[in-house]
Motif scaffolding. Sequence first.
Motif, short mmCIF file in Angstrom:
data_model
loop_
_atom_site.label_atom_id
_atom_site.label_comp_id
_atom_site.label_asym_id
_atom_site.label_seq_id
_atom_site.Cartn_x
_atom_site.Cartn_y
_atom_site.Cartn_z
N GLU A 1 0.82 -1.21 0.00
CA GLU A 1 0.00 0.00 0.00
C GLU A 1 0.86 1.26 0.00
OE1 GLU A 1 -3.41 0.23 -0.01
OE2 GLU A 1 -3.59 -1.93 -0.30
N PRO A 2 0.35 2.35 -0.60
CA PRO A 2 1.14 3.59 -0.70
C PRO A 2 1.30 4.34 0.62
CG PRO A 2 -1.00 3.90 -1.71
CD PRO A 2 -0.89 2.44 -1.36
N ASP A 3 0.45 4.11 1.60
CA ASP A 3 0.64 4.75 2.90
C ASP A 3 -0.11 3.97 3.98
OD1 ASP A 3 -1.99 5.42 2.53
OD2 ASP A 3 -1.70 7.58 2.51
N VAL A 4 0.05 4.41 5.24
CA VAL A 4 -0.58 3.67 6.34
C VAL A 4 -2.10 3.67 6.22
CG1 VAL A 4 1.29 3.90 8.01
CG2 VAL A 4 -0.43 5.69 7.87
N GLY A 5 -2.64 4.74 5.62
CA GLY A 5 -4.09 4.82 5.46
C GLY A 5 -4.62 3.63 4.66
N GLY A 6 -3.90 3.26 3.61
CA GLY A 6 -4.32 2.12 2.78
C GLY A 6 -4.32 0.83 3.58
N ILE A 7 -3.30 0.65 4.43
CA ILE A 7 -3.22 -0.58 5.23
C ILE A 7 -4.37 -0.62 6.23
CG2 ILE A 7 -1.74 -1.96 6.73
CD1 ILE A 7 0.66 -0.41 5.58
N SER A 8 -4.58 0.50 6.95
CA SER A 8 -5.69 0.56 7.92
C SER A 8 -7.01 0.24 7.26
CB SER A 8 -5.83 1.96 8.52
OG SER A 8 -4.72 2.29 9.26
N ALA A 9 -7.23 0.82 6.07
CA ALA A 9 -8.52 0.63 5.40
C ALA A 9 -8.73 -0.82 5.04
CB ALA A 9 -8.58 1.50 4.14
N LYS A 10 -7.70 -1.47 4.52
CA LYS A 10 -7.84 -2.87 4.11
C LYS A 10 -8.13 -3.74 5.33
CE LYS A 10 -7.32 -2.26 -0.24
NZ LYS A 10 -6.31 -1.37 -0.68
N LEU A 11 -7.49 -3.43 6.46
CA LEU A 11 -7.72 -4.20 7.68
C LEU A 11 -9.11 -3.91 8.23
CD1 LEU A 11 -4.26 -3.76 9.40
CD2 LEU A 11 -5.18 -5.87 8.45
N GLY A 12 -9.50 -2.64 8.21
CA GLY A 12 -10.80 -2.24 8.75
C GLY A 12 -11.95 -2.90 8.01
N GLN A 13 -11.75 -3.15 6.72
CA GLN A 13 -12.79 -3.80 5.91
C GLN A 13 -12.62 -5.31 5.87
OE1 GLN A 13 -15.51 -2.34 4.67
NE2 GLN A 13 -14.69 -0.66 5.89
N ASN A 14 -11.75 -5.84 6.71
CA ASN A 14 -11.46 -7.27 6.73
C ASN A 14 -10.98 -7.82 5.39
OD1 ASN A 14 -13.31 -6.89 9.14
ND2 ASN A 14 -12.61 -8.98 9.44
N ALA A 15 -10.50 -6.92 4.53
CA ALA A 15 -9.97 -7.38 3.25
C ALA A 15 -8.63 -8.06 3.47
CB ALA A 15 -9.84 -6.22 2.27
N ALA A 16 -7.90 -7.60 4.50
CA ALA A 16 -6.65 -8.26 4.86
C ALA A 16 -6.76 -8.73 6.31
CB ALA A 16 -5.47 -7.29 4.71
N ASP A 17 -6.02 -9.80 6.64
CA ASP A 17 -6.10 -10.35 7.99
C ASP A 17 -5.11 -9.69 8.94
OD1 ASP A 17 -7.98 -12.27 7.14
OD2 ASP A 17 -6.35 -13.46 6.28
N ALA A 18 -4.02 -9.16 8.39
CA ALA A 18 -3.02 -8.55 9.25
C ALA A 18 -2.15 -7.58 8.44
CB ALA A 18 -2.13 -9.62 9.88
N GLY A 19 -1.49 -6.69 9.15
CA GLY A 19 -0.58 -5.76 8.50
C GLY A 19 0.33 -5.16 9.55
N PHE A 20 1.39 -4.52 9.08
CA PHE A 20 2.26 -3.83 10.03
C PHE A 20 1.95 -2.34 9.98
CE2 PHE A 20 4.47 -7.78 9.26
CZ PHE A 20 4.97 -8.11 10.52
N LEU A 21 1.70 -1.76 11.17
CA LEU A 21 1.38 -0.34 11.26
C LEU A 21 2.13 0.25 12.45
CD1 LEU A 21 -2.51 -0.30 10.76
CD2 LEU A 21 -0.82 0.78 9.27
N TYR A 22 2.07 1.57 12.58
CA TYR A 22 2.59 2.20 13.79
C TYR A 22 1.55 2.03 14.89
CZ TYR A 22 5.50 4.53 10.30
OH TYR A 22 6.34 4.80 9.25
N VAL A 23 2.00 1.99 16.12
CA VAL A 23 1.07 1.83 17.24
C VAL A 23 0.07 3.00 17.26
CG1 VAL A 23 2.59 2.97 18.92
CG2 VAL A 23 0.91 1.28 19.70
N THR A 24 0.51 4.19 16.81
CA THR A 24 -0.38 5.35 16.82
C THR A 24 -1.52 5.21 15.81
OG1 THR A 24 1.15 6.38 15.26
CG2 THR A 24 1.39 6.99 17.57
#
Lengths: 268, 291
Positions: free
Chosen positions: B199-222
């Motif tokens: 993903e191009p930024d953390v927003g993309g990762i959060s969104a995919k996780l939030g929609q259950n499209a992905a099962d896991a990802g690495f993000l900042y704790v914040t």
Amino acid sequence: MKRGRWFAPALVAALAVTLTFLTLPVVAIFVRSTPGSLIGALDDPGVLDALWLSLRTTLIALAIIVLVGTPAAYLLATRTFRGHALVVTLVELPLVLPPAVAGVGLLAALGPGGIVGRHIADAGVRLAFETAGVVVALTFVAAPFFIRGAQTAFAAVDRSWLEASRTLGASEARTFARIAVPAAAPGMLAGLALAWGRAVGEFGATLIFAGSFRGRTQTAPLAIYERLGTDFDAALALSAVLVVVSGTLLLSAKLLAGPGTGAPHAAR
Amino acid sequence: MYACPPHEYTDQVPAGPCDTTVTTYVMLRQMRRSTRISALLLATSAAALAGCGSSSDDNDRGELLVSAATSLKSAFTSYGQQFEDAEARFSFAGSDELAAQIRTGAKPDVFASANTTLPDELFKQGLVERPRVFASNRLVLAVPADDAKVEQLDDLTKDGVTIAIGAEGVPIGAYTRKVLDRLDATTRKAILANVRSNEPDVGGISAKLGQNAADAGFLYVTDIAATNGRLKAIELDAALQPEVSYGVAIVKGAPHRQAAQAFVSGLLLGDGAAALESAGFGVPRTPIRER
């Protein structure tokens, strides 16, 4: 007479401004990318993967659009029924939807947690992060371009031909296949070229719905975006390739749609 | 791209015996409609032109343009509301993309990056003033809060788990690769085989996780805190944790340099630092000094 003299120069000036503004970004892409960097970019296996994926996914999407869209457009062009205008508007809606909205909508509908997606996920079908998901996104955004073109083309087919065919005993299906489709073919192909151009350029819906993964979901525009931060030259070079591809598609649409589109009608 | 095929326009007026009346009727209808359309077009363009001028020139406070990493969104938004020297406007995106914009000539006032390498590079290229480290963060394994398939790092190697990570160029992607590099080769390979999106930024990762499209990802704790409970964090072993430092720099030739300086000072010590702390950021690991 004298009072009207300013008008023609004003028109010319407006056209000059329009032309400069609309072509400048395209010119800049070619001015700033050297032939060496163009070749270098095409040497990058990631770029080739992206172009190859774009080609495959857009062709599959177009096949689906033609198979389902042609009969649908024929129905819309040859029959009137209650709610006809509403149906046409709904079919055309993706034309004006922001791609981001299309992506969010697809995720909410067909994503693993979506209203339909959760049932097809139970059946073992996954679309998010899969090449199939890219095809779905492309089909969604590009289909209206073809359907509009095909509908207009079918509507322009002389009714008497269709009636003659039926009078001579051909079935409705045969009339559609042997008379209507060949007669409407140029318009359909023009619509198809526009749909292809839109599909090749699709970015937002694909990124949001299908993600970005080399060889699987990373189409050429997504590859450009990924290189933007790290390798601007590569982004420029790949952009140049897409300008050529899209320009060729537009040109073929123009040629297929027949000469003189948008030119003033000749005096009769 | 939006191209309009030529629109079919048929005014269905029954052709009657009285042709002149019909023609006049059609002309009148069309004229009235076209006058209305022209008026509408004129009004819209006038409104649009009025609206797109520099909007805050008549404002008492000047404005301040801040290009900031997506992971800073909630902290900077709340800091911006308290910031008094100017009206802070933010452009949030992947740090690499923001840096690329500056390299191609964009002039925000402040550039805040989720790493120190990008501001340092821009500094060497003479595009920004000397960067300062203003916060630290840490990576976590992020999973959806409800029925998560992944409960620990080892689960990432299982068949059928889908993972979304940052692209290589964006800081979150680079840090994630550092974490993966510290794992043994078999585990790393198995995890990478399950990665489905860069993903191009953390927003993309959060969104995919939030929609259950992905099962896991690495993000900042914040980032986890910013999702209001939709995601939960699984802590990583200290041995795997990379050093995550955020760098900020004033852009050379910044149009609002004074406000930019006040903004950066507030980040180091003041409202900005407080906003960062309450969003879960750590104090800078490298002490604040000229680097």
